[in-house]
Design a protein around this motif. Structure first.
Motif, PDB file in Angstrom:
ATOM      1  N   UNK A  36       0.828  -1.210   0.000  1.00  0.00           N
ATOM      2  CA  UNK A  36       0.000   0.000   0.000  1.00  0.00           C
ATOM      3  C   UNK A  36       0.862   1.259   0.000  1.00  0.00           C
ATOM      4  N   UNK A  37       1.947   1.264   0.786  1.00  0.00           N
ATOM      5  CA  UNK A  37       2.817   2.434   0.808  1.00  0.00           C
ATOM      6  C   UNK A  37       3.600   2.573  -0.494  1.00  0.00           C
ATOM      7  N   UNK A  38       3.979   1.449  -1.077  1.00  0.00           N
ATOM      8  CA  UNK A  38       4.688   1.517  -2.354  1.00  0.00           C
ATOM      9  C   UNK A  38       3.788   2.114  -3.433  1.00  0.00           C
ATOM     10  N   UNK A  39       2.509   1.755  -3.428  1.00  0.00           N
ATOM     11  CA  UNK A  39       1.579   2.327  -4.409  1.00  0.00           C
ATOM     12  C   UNK A  39       1.417   3.829  -4.180  1.00  0.00           C
ATOM     13  N   UNK A  40       1.329   4.239  -2.917  1.00  0.00           N
ATOM     14  CA  UNK A  40       1.216   5.666  -2.614  1.00  0.00           C
ATOM     15  C   UNK A  40       2.457   6.427  -3.082  1.00  0.00           C
ATOM     16  N   UNK A  41       3.618   5.861  -2.802  1.00  0.00           N
ATOM     17  CA  UNK A  41       4.862   6.530  -3.222  1.00  0.00           C
ATOM     18  C   UNK A  41       4.928   6.644  -4.739  1.00  0.00           C
ATOM     19  N   UNK A  42       4.472   5.592  -5.439  1.00  0.00           N
ATOM     20  CA  UNK A  42       4.493   5.625  -6.898  1.00  0.00           C
ATOM     21  C   UNK A  42       3.575   6.711  -7.447  1.00  0.00           C
ATOM     22  N   UNK A  43       2.544   7.055  -6.694  1.00  0.00           N
ATOM     23  CA  UNK A  43       1.616   8.111  -7.098  1.00  0.00           C
ATOM     24  C   UNK A  43       2.096   9.484  -6.653  1.00  0.00           C
ATOM     25  N   UNK A  44       3.270   9.562  -6.035  1.00  0.00           N
ATOM     26  CA  UNK A  44       3.806  10.844  -5.603  1.00  0.00           C
ATOM     27  C   UNK A  44       3.336  11.278  -4.234  1.00  0.00           C
TER      28      UNK A  44
END
Length: 456
Positions: free
Chosen positions: A22-30
């Protein structure tokens, strides 16, 4: 949801090499992620633990965070400094607003600043209890902390409300005395009142009283960011969005009716917006990572020992049943003690969810009986293992199947590494579980005499 451009994650729940998807997806979205520590204990008498600081630094680097945050609190006491057993609170406890405690806190903050790769911000906490004979108000205490260390502040307006209900401290006076220009960002959270005590739950809607304090703060300074703390019992999406809208509205209304100070300048450029669509990275602070404000001398061992003895006496009364230190409200300490016990049972159930599954309705009464006689001396995971071991040594639970399941759980988690996946090892383990009479969990230790070089 629109306008959610940064989040917090509890630092201790993260492993830098295995960040949650979940955090990796958030980081990928900036989306910026700020690690929020809860176990460093900057207000404790001991100097900050180097390993804990290294872990906090590693999480900040793994997440690419513009700053890290922690609390002005103590979470453990005792040990070598006080020649008493080490104790863990499992909770954030208030530091006394005394000169000794301020000296210790300032040096601990500077040690942390020097060890971290990004700026540090520290949070005011909610408290059920007050220290007797305090020498400063919260605002004065925080003002001097900022002046001496250059640390940024994470101001929790919900905690100001909690301390108003529980300790009679006026939020407006605290805001009058705060160095609002040092604010990194702001927390808003919900809670509930029971028997005249406000509990900061992070699991209930934000009350109007907290929004009013947020508005008062926003009328004094443009908050660089506002974050809604919601740790559990998440409502439906439309209800959560309504709460965020009410936060935005409170800040916008205050901005429209008052002249406020702009947020302080900051060289950090990482984009990070909040529910109020402002840049939290602007508030990370103007100090350079790895440095701290000059002009403060080291703290004497005598001052640390005085703080340590006072904190150990309080924590021992809360978790070990020792006499209440002079000057404390006995009734309020009893409320705090029960709250710590309930929180301990709840968190062990979260970090080891198999235990309530295995034990069923017997989990909570069994854990409370265990915890009453055994204060926590390590983290919650170690506490879960200790609880299971305690039951097995006492030949509990009585049901053979439940006992086998608990034995298997203990075996798989108490070793230095996970059990082998090889077929022969699985067969041996299965044979042990089928024969509880021959293997009944951890054996009771036998008395031994050891000669340790250099020890009496």
């Amino acid at each position: 949801m629109p306008g959610i451009d940064w989040v917090e994650a509890v630092s201790e729940n993260l492993c830098p090499g295995h960040l949650p998807e979940s955090l990796l997806r958030l980081r990928a979205r900036g989306v910026t992620v700020v690690p929020h520590g809860v176990s460093l204990g900057l207000g404790g008498a001991d100097r900050p633990d180097e390993n804990r600081l290294a872990e906090l630094a590693a999480r900040a680097e793994a997440l690419g965070s513009p700053l890290v945050t922690e609390h002005i609190a103590f979470v453990r006491a005792g040990g070598g400094l006080t020649a008493s057993p080490p104790l863990e609170a499992g909770h954030l406890l208030p530091v006394p607003r005394s000169r000794d405690a301020l000296d210790v806190l300032c040096e601990n903050v500077r040690i942390a600043q020097d060890a971290l790769p990004v700026p540090l911000a520290v949070e005011n906490i909610a408290a059920l209890i007050s220290w007797p004979h305090e020498e400063m108000t919260e605002g004065q205490f925080l003002y001097e902390l900022v002046e001496r260390t250059g640390v940024r502040l994470l101001i929790d307006v919900a905690n100001l409300h909690t301390n108003h209900v529980n300790r009679g401290e006026a939020p407006a006076r605290a805001l009058d005395e705060l160095p609002v220009e040092a604010i990194a960002y702001v927390h808003v959270a919900g809670g509930f009142e029971r028997d005249g005590v406000w509990h900061d739950s992070h699991a209930h809607p934000v009350p109007d009283a907290v929004l009013d304090i947020l508005g008062d703060l926003a009328s004094r300074v443009d908050p660089p960011g506002v974050l809604l703390e919601r740790d559990e019992d998440f409502p439906a999406a439309h209800e959560l969005e309504r709460e965020l809208t009410s936060i935005r509205t409170a800040v916008a209304k205050a901005r429209a009716t008052a002249t406020v100070l702009p947020p302080p300048p900051n060289p950090i450029t990482a984009a990070a917006a909040t529910a109020t669509a402002t840049d939290v990275s602007d508030a990370a602070g103007s100090e350079t990572p790895g440095t701290s404000a000059p002009g403060a001398s080291g703290v004497s061992d005598a001052a640390r020992q005085r703080v340590g003895l006072a904190q150990a006496a309080l924590l021992s009364a809360l978790v070990a049943g020792t006499p209440v230190p002079e000057g404390f409200d006995r009734a309020r300490l009893a409320v705090q003690s029960r709250a710590l016990l309930a929180k301990r049972a709840d968190i062990v159930a979260k970090v080891a969810p198999e235990l309530p599954e295995i034990l069923g309705a017997a989990y909570r009464p069994a854990f409370v009986a265990y915890a009453h006689a055994r204060p926590m001396t390590g983290g919650y995971r170690r506490d879960a293992l200790g609880f299971a071991e305690h039951l097995l040594l006492d030949h509990a639970p009585g049901d053979p199947r439940t006992r086998r399941l608990l034995t298997q759980w203990w075996l798989e988690r108490s070793g230095a590494k996970p059990p082998s996946g090889r077929r022969l090892a699985r067969l041996v383990r299965a044979a042990r579980l089928r024969a509880p009479a021959r293997f009944a969990g951890p054996s009771r230790p036998r008395p031994v005499t050891r000669s340790v070089p250099g020890r009496g």
